[in-house]
Scaffold this motif. Sequence first.
Motif, short mmCIF file in Angstrom:
data_model
loop_
_atom_site.label_atom_id
_atom_site.label_comp_id
_atom_site.label_asym_id
_atom_site.label_seq_id
_atom_site.Cartn_x
_atom_site.Cartn_y
_atom_site.Cartn_z
N CYS A 50 0.80 -1.31 -0.12
CA CYS A 50 -0.02 -0.11 -0.18
C CYS A 50 0.75 1.34 -0.08
CB CYS A 50 -0.98 0.07 1.21
SG CYS A 50 -0.11 0.07 2.59
N LEU A 51 0.28 2.35 -0.35
CA LEU A 51 0.90 3.76 -0.32
C LEU A 51 -0.10 4.86 -0.26
CD1 LEU A 51 1.04 5.51 -3.05
CD2 LEU A 51 3.18 4.39 -3.39
N GLN A 52 0.24 5.91 0.28
CA GLN A 52 -0.87 6.94 0.20
C GLN A 52 -0.03 8.18 -0.38
OE1 GLN A 52 -2.93 7.77 3.82
NE2 GLN A 52 -3.22 9.95 3.38
N LEU A 53 -0.81 8.79 -1.50
CA LEU A 53 -0.53 9.68 -2.41
C LEU A 53 -1.24 11.33 -2.02
CD1 LEU A 53 1.36 11.14 -4.85
CD2 LEU A 53 -0.75 10.14 -6.36
N CYS A 54 -0.53 12.06 -1.78
CA CYS A 54 -1.27 13.50 -1.58
C CYS A 54 -0.94 14.44 -2.76
CB CYS A 54 -0.83 14.00 -0.29
SG CYS A 54 -1.47 15.53 0.17
N ILE A 55 -1.88 15.07 -3.12
CA ILE A 55 -1.57 16.06 -4.38
C ILE A 55 -2.00 17.38 -3.51
CG2 ILE A 55 -2.35 16.99 -6.42
CD1 ILE A 55 -1.10 13.91 -6.99
N GLY A 67 3.41 16.47 -5.17
CA GLY A 67 2.88 15.24 -4.69
C GLY A 67 3.65 14.88 -3.42
N LEU A 68 2.86 14.25 -2.55
CA LEU A 68 3.70 13.59 -1.57
C LEU A 68 3.37 12.27 -1.28
CD1 LEU A 68 5.45 14.58 1.42
CD2 LEU A 68 3.20 14.40 2.33
N ILE A 69 4.41 11.29 -1.02
CA ILE A 69 4.02 9.88 -0.78
C ILE A 69 4.30 9.52 0.48
CG2 ILE A 69 4.86 7.45 -1.45
CD1 ILE A 69 5.70 8.73 -4.30
N GLU A 70 3.33 9.06 1.23
CA GLU A 70 3.48 8.43 2.40
C GLU A 70 3.11 7.14 2.83
OE1 GLU A 70 3.78 10.24 5.14
OE2 GLU A 70 3.51 12.37 4.77
N ASP A 71 3.67 6.41 3.78
CA ASP A 71 3.17 5.05 4.23
C ASP A 71 3.29 4.24 3.09
OD1 ASP A 71 2.51 5.80 6.76
OD2 ASP A 71 0.67 6.23 6.42
N VAL A 72 4.56 3.98 2.67
CA VAL A 72 4.71 2.91 1.79
C VAL A 72 5.17 1.52 2.42
CG1 VAL A 72 6.21 2.18 -0.24
CG2 VAL A 72 5.74 4.59 0.08
N ARG A 73 4.23 0.63 2.24
CA ARG A 73 4.51 -0.47 2.71
C ARG A 73 4.29 -2.05 1.88
NH1 ARG A 73 5.20 2.90 6.06
NH2 ARG A 73 4.80 2.98 8.06
#
Lengths: 134, 134
Positions: A50-55, A67-73
Amino acid sequence: MLADDHLGRARERLDDPLPESYFKAFEAVDRDPNFKLVVAETAEGRVVGCLQLCIMPGMSSQGTSRGLIEDVRVATDCRSRGIGEQLVQWAVGEARSRGCKVVELLTHSSRVDAQRFYKRLGFSPSHVGMTVRF
Amino acid sequence: MLADDHLGRARERLDDPLPESYFKAFEAVDRDPNFKLVVAETAEGRVVGCLQLCIMPGMSSQGTSRGLIEDVRVATDCRSRGIGEQLVQWAVGEARSRGCKVVELLTHSSRVDAQRFYKRLGFSPSHVGMTVRF
């Protein structure tokens, strides 16, 4: 997957049922089109990454979004198969297609493997990631 | 203020009128309650500082939100008066009051003064900030 990690272990709570806070967070992410939570699934439908992307719209660089990528697992037993790479490359492509000129992420200084992984995908360790916790 | 800086100088365009992209970005920030663009004003109404705060809902740490501070700027002739400090402390307080357990920011490795400034305000250089630009 969020708990299966030397930093996550202390931070998550895997009760059954899961704490209500996880469901509320999911709704908040789902509600805002500037946030995307994406998962990688096997052919059998098991979620293995999973990952979360914030624009983030913003004023600098002539009003271009970031873009900010968070919580890559990635699930422990599925690592080294390119799943994380596919997830991150999807996120970078998505950010780019939505007009971002830069994609950022913070990775804990102790995650040396992660830094090598992101360098391989074209990221540069150009910034210091600073945090304050309450 | 965004242009008045060794990195910003090359990235901004101060035409009159300003490029349309700045106005579109402002509308996008203004539309989403998870993004706040705040400014510091003198008693006479001159804007002398700004920052952007993003409140990011997320699944990790039991579904707690994160705050992200971006684009902190203070007008050159108004520095060393605590304006940046007031802005950042406002943002940290706002993030905290909205349920964030952590506030993050990326600062360019070359901004050594900025790193000292954030350390003074309680931030720790715990992460590597990685970026990819297109």
